[in-house]
Design a protein around this motif. Structure first.
Motif, PDB file in Angstrom:
ATOM      1  N   VAL A 222       0.845  -1.208   0.000  1.00 26.31           N
ATOM      2  CA  VAL A 222       0.000   0.000   0.000  1.00 26.31           C
ATOM      3  C   VAL A 222       0.872   1.247   0.000  1.00 26.31           C
ATOM      4  N   THR A 223       1.907   1.249   0.827  1.00 25.86           N
ATOM      5  CA  THR A 223       2.817   2.390   0.893  1.00 25.86           C
ATOM      6  C   THR A 223       3.514   2.611  -0.443  1.00 25.86           C
ATOM      7  N   LEU A 224       3.979   1.527  -1.045  1.00 30.70           N
ATOM      8  CA  LEU A 224       4.644   1.634  -2.348  1.00 30.70           C
ATOM      9  C   LEU A 224       3.690   2.174  -3.404  1.00 30.70           C
ATOM     10  N   LEU A 225       2.445   1.705  -3.374  1.00 25.14           N
ATOM     11  CA  LEU A 225       1.444   2.193  -4.322  1.00 25.14           C
ATOM     12  C   LEU A 225       1.233   3.697  -4.162  1.00 25.14           C
ATOM     13  N   ALA A 226       1.102   4.159  -2.922  1.00 25.94           N
ATOM     14  CA  ALA A 226       0.888   5.581  -2.669  1.00 25.94           C
ATOM     15  C   ALA A 226       2.086   6.408  -3.134  1.00 25.94           C
TER      16      ALA A 226
END
Length: 247
Positions: A222-226
């Motif tokens: 999720v962090t990488l996506l953001a």
């Protein structure tokens, strides 16, 4: 190239310290798994994680585009209408003041467990920064420039298109950069409340199965996506700004 190397070294050192700290203090893996265990878990469930990442990405991008379109229109209307400023803007502010996570169950009641509820949740999280950024950008135009356009006989539409809109672009771009991570949060919150797919659903499933390593892997995804989506918005804003200067 130097910046990329510095970033890689920084994160490599951080992960190494994490690994050593967990091992040295003998922290139980169900409390804080080491990075090696998280990467193994990510590889173990990577087919499902990739599928869930795609689902979440579609939700984020769709809700973000809707929030940008709606926020831009509302921001322009409020900026140009005293009536809307007295009536619509307080309503938008009140909506922003409500805790979004408390509204998420209502999204399920109103729109069901499908895509529509995730879209609504993403929209609610990302909408307000776009409105405020649009209003701030339009308000930043110097009055003497507006008077100059009027003196030249420019129509209201030409004044907006050639003066106000270009002047508002930097503030609008900043609003988009704020809204994008919020859109990711909105999609995940929607998936937490009710979903059968997506990274939020994977986190909830891993929590129920006491798979902390999978939870961390999903959270890192999720962090990488953001971060990737934020970077894309930032690059797009720079490209548009450069094109605007060189037109």
């Amino acid at each position: 190239m130097k910046r990329i190397a510095q970033t890689i070294v920084f994160w490599g050192v951080l992960l190494a310290l994490w690994e050593m700290a967990v091992t040295y203090f003998k922290v139980q893996s169900y409390l804080m798994p080491p990075p090696s265990a998280i990467f193994r878990a990510a590889w173990e469930v990577h087919p499902q994680m990739l599928a869930d990442t795609w689902v979440t990405t579609v939700e984020v991008l769709t809700g973000f585009v809707a929030a940008v379109a709606g926020g831009l229109v509302i921001g322009v209307v409020i900026s140009y209408s005293a009536f809307a400023r007295r009536t619509l803007y307080p309503l938008v502010t009140a909506l922003q003041s409500m805790p979004k996570i408390a509204l998420a169950p209502l999204m399920i009641v109103w729109f069901g467990y499908g895509f529509a509820s995730k879209l609504a949740s993403t929209f609610l999280f990302a909408f307000f920064p776009v409105v405020v950024a649009t209003m701030g950008g339009l308000a930043s135009v110097a009055r003497n420039l507006d008077e100059h356009f009027r003196a030249l006989g420019a129509s209201p539409w030409d004044t907006f298109w050639r003066l106000y809109l270009p002047a508002a672009l930097p503030a609008f771009a900043d609003g988009l950069k704020i809204a994008m991570p919020l859109a990711v949060i909105g999609a995940i919150v929607g998936e937490f409340i009710g979903s059968e797919e997506g990274l939020g659903h994977l986190i909830v499933f891993a929590s129920a199965a006491a798979r902390t390593d999978v939870m961390f892997a999903a959270i890192l995804m999720v962090t990488l996506l953001a971060v990737v989506l934020y970077w894309a918005i930032e690059r797009l804003a720079r490209f548009v700004w450069w094109r605007g200067i060189n037109v």
